[in-house]
Design a protein around this motif. Structure first.
Motif, PDB file in Angstrom:
ATOM      1  N   PHE A 106      -4.698  -2.838  -4.670  1.00  0.00           N
ATOM      2  CA  PHE A 106      -3.582  -1.781  -4.819  1.00  0.00           C
ATOM      3  C   PHE A 106      -2.174  -2.158  -4.080  1.00  0.00           C
ATOM      4  O   PHE A 106      -2.352  -2.529  -2.838  1.00  0.00           O
ATOM      5  CB  PHE A 106      -3.889  -0.308  -4.454  1.00  0.00           C
ATOM      6  N   VAL A 107      -1.261  -2.609  -4.918  1.00  0.00           N
ATOM      7  CA  VAL A 107      -0.189  -3.373  -4.348  1.00  0.00           C
ATOM      8  C   VAL A 107       1.341  -2.288  -4.694  1.00  0.00           C
ATOM      9  O   VAL A 107       1.277  -1.607  -5.785  1.00  0.00           O
ATOM     10  CB  VAL A 107       0.350  -4.442  -5.086  1.00  0.00           C
ATOM     11  N   VAL A 108       1.855  -2.108  -3.472  1.00  0.00           N
ATOM     12  CA  VAL A 108       3.072  -1.121  -3.247  1.00  0.00           C
ATOM     13  C   VAL A 108       4.188  -1.637  -3.003  1.00  0.00           C
ATOM     14  O   VAL A 108       4.227  -2.125  -1.920  1.00  0.00           O
ATOM     15  CB  VAL A 108       2.543   0.071  -2.587  1.00  0.00           C
ATOM     16  N   GLY A 109       5.155  -1.762  -3.472  1.00  0.00           N
ATOM     17  CA  GLY A 109       6.446  -1.912  -3.539  1.00  0.00           C
ATOM     18  C   GLY A 109       7.453  -0.707  -3.314  1.00  0.00           C
ATOM     19  O   GLY A 109       7.515  -0.150  -4.485  1.00  0.00           O
ATOM     20  N   ASP A 110       8.032  -0.303  -2.196  1.00  0.00           N
ATOM     21  CA  ASP A 110       8.799   1.168  -2.515  1.00  0.00           C
ATOM     22  C   ASP A 110       9.798   1.145  -1.569  1.00  0.00           C
ATOM     23  O   ASP A 110       9.948   0.259  -0.749  1.00  0.00           O
ATOM     24  CB  ASP A 110       7.705   2.046  -2.280  1.00  0.00           C
ATOM     25  N   TRP A 111      11.106   1.953  -1.899  1.00  0.00           N
ATOM     26  CA  TRP A 111      12.031   2.264  -0.877  1.00  0.00           C
ATOM     27  C   TRP A 111      11.572   2.803   0.423  1.00  0.00           C
ATOM     28  O   TRP A 111      10.795   3.447   0.509  1.00  0.00           O
ATOM     29  CB  TRP A 111      12.872   3.368  -1.591  1.00  0.00           C
ATOM     30  N   SER A 112      12.173   2.254   1.536  1.00  0.00           N
ATOM     31  CA  SER A 112      11.644   2.515   2.876  1.00  0.00           C
ATOM     32  C   SER A 112      12.697   3.694   3.325  1.00  0.00           C
ATOM     33  O   SER A 112      13.722   3.669   3.259  1.00  0.00           O
ATOM     34  CB  SER A 112      11.719   1.360   3.830  1.00  0.00           C
TER      35      SER A 112
END
Length: 193
Positions: free
Chosen positions: A140-146
């Motif tokens: 599961f790969v997650v790229g999101d606003w921090s």
């Protein structure tokens, strides 16, 4: 967090190539670690108009574009949905997939909309539901606003997680985190079931 979903009226912003500044398609595809035979089933949680979905399509046997809003699927249809993409209108916390049905999954700039909430049992977060539908060893790969970002782009900072919070949620759901980066405006996490 899950305060709101992306407004379909602003969906043209989802097709902006400047999004690759935060997460390139090469980095996303590499992190998914798909088999070379292109037979795997992958889900995009919060697929929107299919911007990142389309990047994964050539490397997977089947891609399931999951979005809570049917309006987003309509916009994707207008753009043109590849043959190996199935559009699924569902809440990430209550997915219509069997246990271990997916080989990999990803979420680009939408983790804050569903993590820590929902869950088919009404108790656990959506990340537990994601773990349920991924096969053992699936990524599961997650790229999101921090939450450590300045908030000039993306959702308000108060609606975001930072890398450490995302890692904590994923580990509590049974994932093993193999990579976790905090970036100037985003975070990137790769986890295995």
């Amino acid at each position: 967090m899950g305060f709101h979903t992306f407004d379909p009226e602003s969906a043209d912003k989802l097709e902006d190539d400047s999004r690759y500044r935060y997460l390139s398609h090469e980095e996303l595809v590499a992190a998914l670690a798909l088999d070379a035979d292109e037979s795997e089933t992958v889900a995009d949680f919060g697929s929107g108009t299919g911007f990142y979905t389309d990047d994964v399509v050539p490397f997977a046997g089947e891609v399931r574009a999951v979005d809570l809003q049917e309006e987003m699927h309509e916009l994707y249809r207008e753009k043109g949905v590849p043959e190996n993409v199935s559009l699924v209108t569902a809440d990430v916390g209550d997915l219509p997939f069997g246990d271990g049905e997916l080989d990999a999954a990803f979420s680009t700039m939408t983790f804050h909309e569903f993590a820590g909430s929902g869950g088919g049992d009404g108790q656990s977060g959506a990340e537990v539901e994601i773990a349920r539908v991924l096969r053992e060893g699936g990524r599961f790969v997650v790229g999101d606003w921090s939450a450590n970002g300045n908030g000039e782009r993306g959702p308000p900072v108060a609606e975001r997680y930072d890398r450490d919070e995302a890692v904590e949620l994923l580990e509590a759901a049974g994932f093993e985190v193999v990579r976790a980066d905090e970036r100037p405006e985003t975070f990137f996490v790769v986890a295995e079931r």
